[in-house]
Scaffold this motif. Structure first.
Motif, PDB file in Angstrom:
ATOM      1  N   ARG A 146       0.810  -1.213   0.000  1.00  0.00           N
ATOM      2  CA  ARG A 146       0.000   0.000   0.000  1.00  0.00           C
ATOM      3  C   ARG A 146       0.843   1.264   0.000  1.00  0.00           C
ATOM      4  O   ARG A 146       0.568   2.205  -0.752  1.00  0.00           O
ATOM      5  CB  ARG A 146      -0.923  -0.020   1.224  1.00  0.00           C
ATOM      6  N   GLU A 147       1.881   1.294   0.815  1.00  0.00           N
ATOM      7  CA  GLU A 147       2.615   2.536   1.040  1.00  0.00           C
ATOM      8  C   GLU A 147       3.937   2.638   0.285  1.00  0.00           C
ATOM      9  O   GLU A 147       4.435   3.736   0.082  1.00  0.00           O
ATOM     10  CB  GLU A 147       2.896   2.699   2.548  1.00  0.00           C
ATOM     11  N   ILE A 148       4.520   1.501  -0.113  1.00  0.00           N
ATOM     12  CA  ILE A 148       5.859   1.542  -0.703  1.00  0.00           C
ATOM     13  C   ILE A 148       5.861   1.074  -2.152  1.00  0.00           C
ATOM     14  O   ILE A 148       6.408   1.736  -3.025  1.00  0.00           O
ATOM     15  CB  ILE A 148       6.842   0.694   0.131  1.00  0.00           C
ATOM     16  N   TRP A 149       5.240  -0.068  -2.418  1.00  0.00           N
ATOM     17  CA  TRP A 149       5.304  -0.610  -3.773  1.00  0.00           C
ATOM     18  C   TRP A 149       4.422   0.190  -4.719  1.00  0.00           C
ATOM     19  O   TRP A 149       4.915   0.845  -5.637  1.00  0.00           O
ATOM     20  CB  TRP A 149       4.906  -2.087  -3.774  1.00  0.00           C
ATOM     21  N   GLY A 150       3.131   0.170  -4.491  1.00  0.00           N
ATOM     22  CA  GLY A 150       2.220   0.960  -5.300  1.00  0.00           C
ATOM     23  C   GLY A 150       2.165   0.505  -6.748  1.00  0.00           C
ATOM     24  O   GLY A 150       2.826  -0.445  -7.167  1.00  0.00           O
ATOM     25  N   PRO A 151       1.386   1.231  -7.597  1.00  0.00           N
ATOM     26  CA  PRO A 151       1.231   0.827  -8.997  1.00  0.00           C
ATOM     27  C   PRO A 151       2.481   1.054  -9.846  1.00  0.00           C
ATOM     28  O   PRO A 151       2.632   0.442 -10.889  1.00  0.00           O
ATOM     29  CB  PRO A 151       0.077   1.719  -9.482  1.00  0.00           C
ATOM     30  N   GLY A 152       3.395   1.918  -9.410  1.00  0.00           N
ATOM     31  CA  GLY A 152       4.593   2.200 -10.198  1.00  0.00           C
ATOM     32  C   GLY A 152       5.843   1.590  -9.613  1.00  0.00           C
ATOM     33  O   GLY A 152       6.939   2.159  -9.741  1.00  0.00           O
ATOM     34  N   GLY A 153       5.724   0.435  -8.995  1.00  0.00           N
ATOM     35  CA  GLY A 153       6.859  -0.159  -8.296  1.00  0.00           C
ATOM     36  C   GLY A 153       8.025  -0.522  -9.189  1.00  0.00           C
ATOM     37  O   GLY A 153       9.176  -0.520  -8.741  1.00  0.00           O
ATOM     38  N   ARG A 154       7.750  -0.831 -10.468  1.00  0.00           N
ATOM     39  CA  ARG A 154       8.835  -1.218 -11.378  1.00  0.00           C
ATOM     40  C   ARG A 154       9.425  -0.027 -12.134  1.00  0.00           C
ATOM     41  O   ARG A 154      10.363  -0.191 -12.916  1.00  0.00           O
ATOM     42  CB  ARG A 154       8.326  -2.233 -12.400  1.00  0.00           C
ATOM     43  N   LYS A 155       8.912   1.146 -11.916  1.00  0.00           N
ATOM     44  CA  LYS A 155       9.337   2.316 -12.694  1.00  0.00           C
ATOM     45  C   LYS A 155      10.845   2.544 -12.564  1.00  0.00           C
ATOM     46  O   LYS A 155      11.384   2.616 -11.480  1.00  0.00           O
ATOM     47  CB  LYS A 155       8.592   3.549 -12.204  1.00  0.00           C
ATOM     48  N   GLY A 156      11.520   2.644 -13.707  1.00  0.00           N
ATOM     49  CA  GLY A 156      12.944   2.919 -13.729  1.00  0.00           C
ATOM     50  C   GLY A 156      13.833   1.727 -13.451  1.00  0.00           C
ATOM     51  O   GLY A 156      15.060   1.866 -13.401  1.00  0.00           O
ATOM     52  N   LEU A 157      13.249   0.528 -13.293  1.00  0.00           N
ATOM     53  CA  LEU A 157      14.045  -0.651 -12.950  1.00  0.00           C
ATOM     54  C   LEU A 157      14.767  -1.186 -14.182  1.00  0.00           C
ATOM     55  O   LEU A 157      14.156  -1.396 -15.240  1.00  0.00           O
ATOM     56  CB  LEU A 157      13.141  -1.746 -12.365  1.00  0.00           C
ATOM     57  N   SER A 158      16.051  -1.372 -14.064  1.00  0.00           N
ATOM     58  CA  SER A 158      16.861  -2.019 -15.111  1.00  0.00           C
ATOM     59  C   SER A 158      17.895  -2.878 -14.405  1.00  0.00           C
ATOM     60  O   SER A 158      19.069  -2.517 -14.308  1.00  0.00           O
ATOM     61  CB  SER A 158      17.532  -0.969 -16.012  1.00  0.00           C
ATOM     62  N   SER A 159      17.440  -4.012 -13.912  1.00  0.00           N
ATOM     63  CA  SER A 159      18.277  -4.820 -13.022  1.00  0.00           C
ATOM     64  C   SER A 159      18.321  -6.272 -13.457  1.00  0.00           C
ATOM     65  O   SER A 159      17.286  -6.906 -13.683  1.00  0.00           O
ATOM     66  CB  SER A 159      17.747  -4.739 -11.583  1.00  0.00           C
ATOM     67  N   CYS A 160      19.547  -6.793 -13.551  1.00  0.00           N
ATOM     68  CA  CYS A 160      19.732  -8.209 -13.839  1.00  0.00           C
ATOM     69  C   CYS A 160      19.966  -9.001 -12.551  1.00  0.00           C
ATOM     70  O   CYS A 160      20.427 -10.142 -12.596  1.00  0.00           O
ATOM     71  CB  CYS A 160      20.892  -8.409 -14.800  1.00  0.00           C
ATOM     72  N   TYR A 161      19.670  -8.399 -11.406  1.00  0.00           N
ATOM     73  CA  TYR A 161      19.829  -9.087 -10.122  1.00  0.00           C
ATOM     74  C   TYR A 161      19.042 -10.396 -10.171  1.00  0.00           C
ATOM     75  O   TYR A 161      17.857 -10.412 -10.500  1.00  0.00           O
ATOM     76  CB  TYR A 161      19.327  -8.200  -8.992  1.00  0.00           C
ATOM     77  N   PRO A 162      19.674 -11.523  -9.830  1.00  0.00           N
ATOM     78  CA  PRO A 162      19.013 -12.814 -10.023  1.00  0.00           C
ATOM     79  C   PRO A 162      18.076 -13.188  -8.880  1.00  0.00           C
ATOM     80  O   PRO A 162      18.335 -12.887  -7.717  1.00  0.00           O
ATOM     81  CB  PRO A 162      20.197 -13.793 -10.091  1.00  0.00           C
ATOM     82  N   ASN A 163      16.998 -13.855  -9.253  1.00  0.00           N
ATOM     83  CA  ASN A 163      16.109 -14.457  -8.267  1.00  0.00           C
ATOM     84  C   ASN A 163      16.789 -15.721  -7.750  1.00  0.00           C
ATOM     85  O   ASN A 163      16.946 -16.700  -8.475  1.00  0.00           O
ATOM     86  CB  ASN A 163      14.758 -14.799  -8.912  1.00  0.00           C
ATOM     87  N   PHE A 164      17.194 -15.687  -6.490  1.00  0.00           N
ATOM     88  CA  PHE A 164      18.007 -16.769  -5.946  1.00  0.00           C
ATOM     89  C   PHE A 164      17.234 -18.080  -5.891  1.00  0.00           C
ATOM     90  O   PHE A 164      17.821 -19.160  -6.008  1.00  0.00           O
ATOM     91  CB  PHE A 164      18.521 -16.393  -4.552  1.00  0.00           C
ATOM     92  N   ALA A 165      15.933 -18.007  -5.723  1.00  0.00           N
ATOM     93  CA  ALA A 165      15.136 -19.239  -5.689  1.00  0.00           C
ATOM     94  C   ALA A 165      15.143 -19.940  -7.046  1.00  0.00           C
ATOM     95  O   ALA A 165      15.116 -21.169  -7.116  1.00  0.00           O
ATOM     96  CB  ALA A 165      13.699 -18.913  -5.271  1.00  0.00           C
ATOM     97  N   VAL A 166      15.205 -19.164  -8.122  1.00  0.00           N
ATOM     98  CA  VAL A 166      15.295 -19.758  -9.460  1.00  0.00           C
ATOM     99  C   VAL A 166      16.674 -20.372  -9.672  1.00  0.00           C
ATOM    100  O   VAL A 166      16.809 -21.482 -10.195  1.00  0.00           O
ATOM    101  CB  VAL A 166      15.001 -18.700 -10.532  1.00  0.00           C
ATOM    102  N   LEU A 167      17.716 -19.674  -9.244  1.00  0.00           N
ATOM    103  CA  LEU A 167      19.081 -20.196  -9.381  1.00  0.00           C
ATOM    104  C   LEU A 167      19.252 -21.516  -8.622  1.00  0.00           C
ATOM    105  O   LEU A 167      19.897 -22.447  -9.112  1.00  0.00           O
ATOM    106  CB  LEU A 167      20.096 -19.181  -8.848  1.00  0.00           C
ATOM    107  N   ALA A 168      18.681 -21.570  -7.428  1.00  0.00           N
ATOM    108  CA  ALA A 168      18.852 -22.757  -6.582  1.00  0.00           C
ATOM    109  C   ALA A 168      17.907 -23.890  -6.960  1.00  0.00           C
ATOM    110  O   ALA A 168      18.005 -24.985  -6.398  1.00  0.00           O
ATOM    111  CB  ALA A 168      18.635 -22.380  -5.120  1.00  0.00           C
ATOM    112  N   GLY A 169      16.991 -23.656  -7.890  1.00  0.00           N
ATOM    113  CA  GLY A 169      16.086 -24.705  -8.330  1.00  0.00           C
ATOM    114  C   GLY A 169      14.824 -24.837  -7.513  1.00  0.00           C
ATOM    115  O   GLY A 169      14.018 -25.737  -7.757  1.00  0.00           O
TER     116      GLY A 169
END
Length: 635
Positions: A580-603
């Motif tokens: 409600r207070e932090i993410w909001g509808p524009g949470g991805r705005k300006g994001l350009s990140s290849c940071y990996p999802n560790f759960a996907v990496l670990a299987g």
């Protein structure tokens, strides 16, 4: 003679009588500031509401505001008294996450009042909350008033930045940087930098506009001052004004490879990553690798075999190159990429217990300086980094895919080296319950556990595959990684008890994120649930300061949903408030990140995007599709 203050309060008029002037102004005043009468006559409206006829209205509003705040606090206290352990713990974690009174009121209205009956029924079955107060040192409350601020370093704004000419604000940011960032991942020699910045000479060897603006951009995340935002009230713009100024200054340097340029690239690449722009950050790291080689070539160091005092320049280069190596290897481990900076050709900077070594001050909380043990810390961090380098070079060099037997061998070697490193730690770097543990020393141990988790999980995924059991006779069991994740939560609790939860080094974001992804697979265990709640609280605090932390917390939330994992009920309020207070509808705005999802990496999570920006984009598309289906169903 009228006083200067009286003259400022009065609007200009023909009469020389101050009383007549004040009366005329009040009669013409529209009741707002600036009033219509002053606006029409192009005058500065200086009427003090507490001295004119509106004083009663002003006081009434103040009383109403105080009564409203008291009502919220009273209801929060009542909820703490009457709720079951689960709801009480939820509210406590929300308070610790630095929620505002408005957010607390929403929680009380939406969550607690409707859950009392259910909590009473569950009370007997709740797990007893453990005593988390092992460390009894009282926490100091930060005084956020500018007038009470006492920066550690007093430095000028000019000629270093065009963004502001406020010396106090720049001193505030520089002090924050050397308290919370530099102490954990140093890439410069603090003493000559501060000295040259104070001298305010652009010809300085150890300071430059590029380096200063990069440092200021990095520091804004730790500040609660309005000036830390480029756009007022928009958290995503913390430090962006200094960030853009740093980029401009870098372009003006036109390819120079000075000490300050190399240091500035290291700081700027880290800052870009924390802003969720790590694709740009990796470009800076590529430039950094070239600049570092040029620095070594143009400024040769004293041969290590000669026992002669090092010059100030040689010492600065030594600290800089080891600092760059430490930073880039940590990024390589976090982003699963090949290291871009080679290990320096000279020995580790030696440990030192000199009485005149720099102190660490808990700025901006205030308090006495403490022995920082910075060179002991730096020496141990260098040694730890060389262990990580071996792992990253084998797995992420990008040219050859290592054989499974090579991965098994390297995993065993890393664990042997980690054990030797831990056993060789000096007493000043160990965690002991009877002494104060500084944030950078806590960070050292968190990094150690992050390495344990990362190596074990990735080795298991590479050797055994996603479909195999997560433990076996010839690999480290899952319980080892979960144990490290719980240790991570315990270290964050130590930090909270000693230094509060509102400020901690940005490097903790990586340690926290990896631990939370790991704990998602073991939330059927009460101890793992408790650790997850602790780390969620810290992650939510970080999400208010760093864009990358906001995105990683969202990724953890969505990953748990995709894994069909029931998150601990104590985190319900935290995630509700976060959405409600932090993410909001524009949470991805300006994001350009290849940071990996560790759960996907670990299987643990299959058939999903690994890179953060693509993972969140896919989830947004799925959420939009679900909403359309719900709307069609309603029709």
């Amino acid at each position: 003679m009228t006083s200067e203050r009286t003259q400022r309060l009065l609007a200009p008029a023909a009469s020389k009588d101050p009383f007549t002037k004040l009366t005329l102004h009040i009669l013409q005043c529209s009741g707002t500031a600036p009033c219509d009468w002053c606006t029409k006559h192009n005058l500065a409206c200086r009427i003090d509401e507490s001295t004119d006829s509106r004083r009663k209205i002003h006081i009434k509003r103040k009383i109403e505001s105080l009564e409203s705040d008291r009502d919220v606090l009273t209801r929060v206290l009542e909820s703490l008294r009457n709720s079951g352990v689960t709801r009480m713990h939820s509210l406590l974690q929300l308070i610790r996450s630095n929620a505002s009174l408005g957010e607390l009121q929403l929680f009380v209205d939406d969550r607690l009042e409707n859950a009392r009956t259910a909590d009473s029924a569950l009370e007997d079955d709740e797990v007893q909350m453990p005593d988390d107060s092992v460390f009894k040192i009282p926490r100091r409350v930060m005084n956020v008033k500018r007038l009470a601020d006492q920066p550690i370093f007093r430095v000028p704004a000019k000629p270093w930045t065009r963004v502001t000419d406020d010396d106090d604000f720049v001193s505030h940011l520089i002090s924050l940087y050397f308290t919370w960032r530099h102490s954990c991942f140093p890439c410069m020699d603090r003493v000559p930098f501060i000295r040259d910045m104070k001298a305010a000479k652009l010809s300085s060897r150890f300071c430059s506009p590029f380096l200063v603006n990069a440092v200021l951009a990095n520091s804004c995340a730790y500040s609660d001052y309005a000036e830390a935002y480029e756009v007022p009230s928009d958290p995503s713009t913390r430090g962006t004004h200094f960030y853009h100024e740093a980029k401009r200054c870098f372009e003006q340097e036109d390819g120079l490879s000075t000490i300050a340029t190399v240091q500035g690239l290291a700081v700027l690449s880290t800052c870009a990553g924390l802003m969720g722009k790590d694709r740009r950050g990796w470009i800076y790291q590529g430039q950094l690798a070239f600049a570092a080689k040029e620095l070594v070539r143009t400024l040769p160091l004293t041969p290590s075999g000669l026992i002669i005092p090092k010059s100030e320049t040689e010492r600065a280069i030594e600290i800089t190159l080891w600092g760059l190596y430490i930073t880039t290897i940590a990024h390589a481990l976090a982003y699963q990429k090949p290291p871009l900076v080679e290990r320096p050709r000279f020995p580790y900077p030696p440990s030192s217990h000199d009485d005149d070594s720099p102190l660490w001050y808990p700025y901006p909380q205030g308090g006495e300086g403490l022995q920082g043990h910075f060179m002991c810390y730096f020496n141990s961090l260098c040694k730890l980094t060389t262990i990580v380098d071996e792992w990253c070079t084998l797995l992420f060099d990008g040219f050859t895919k290592p054989a499974l037997e090579e991965i098994r061998h390297m995993e065993k070697k890393v664990y042997r080296l980690l054990l030797e490193w831990e056993m060789a730690l000096q007493p000043c770097l160990k965690i002991e319950s009877r002494r104060v543990i500084l944030p950078h020393i806590l960070s050292l141990h968190m990094y150690y556990h992050d390495i344990r988790i990362t190596v074990s999980e990735l080795a298991g995924a590479a050797v055994y595959g996603a479909k195999s059991p997560r433990s076996g006779l010839d690999r480290h069991p899952e319980q080892m990684t979960l144990s490290s994740a719980r240790q991570m939560a315990g270290l964050m609790e130590v930090h909270r008890s000693l230094w509060g939860i509102d400020l901690f080094p940005a490097s903790h974001i990586q340690w926290i994120t990896v631990s939370m992804f790991t704990l998602l697979g073991g939330l059927d265990n009460p101890a793992n649930q408790e650790a997850f709640v602790t780390l969620t609280t810290a992650a939510k605090v970080a999400s208010r300061r760093w864009p990358i932390a906001k995105r990683t917390l969202r990724a953890i939330q969505l990953t748990g949903r995709n894994m069909r994992v029931r998150l601990p009920p104590e985190t319900d309020a935290l995630f509700t408030d976060f959405e409600r207070e932090i993410w909001g509808p524009g949470g991805r705005k300006g994001l350009s990140s290849c940071y990996p999802n560790f759960a996907v990496l670990a299987g643990s999570l299959r058939d999903e995007e690994v890179e953060l920006d693509r993972f969140l984009e896919k989830q947004d598309v799925l959420d939009a599709s679900d909403m359309e289906e719900e709307d069609e169903g309603v029709e």
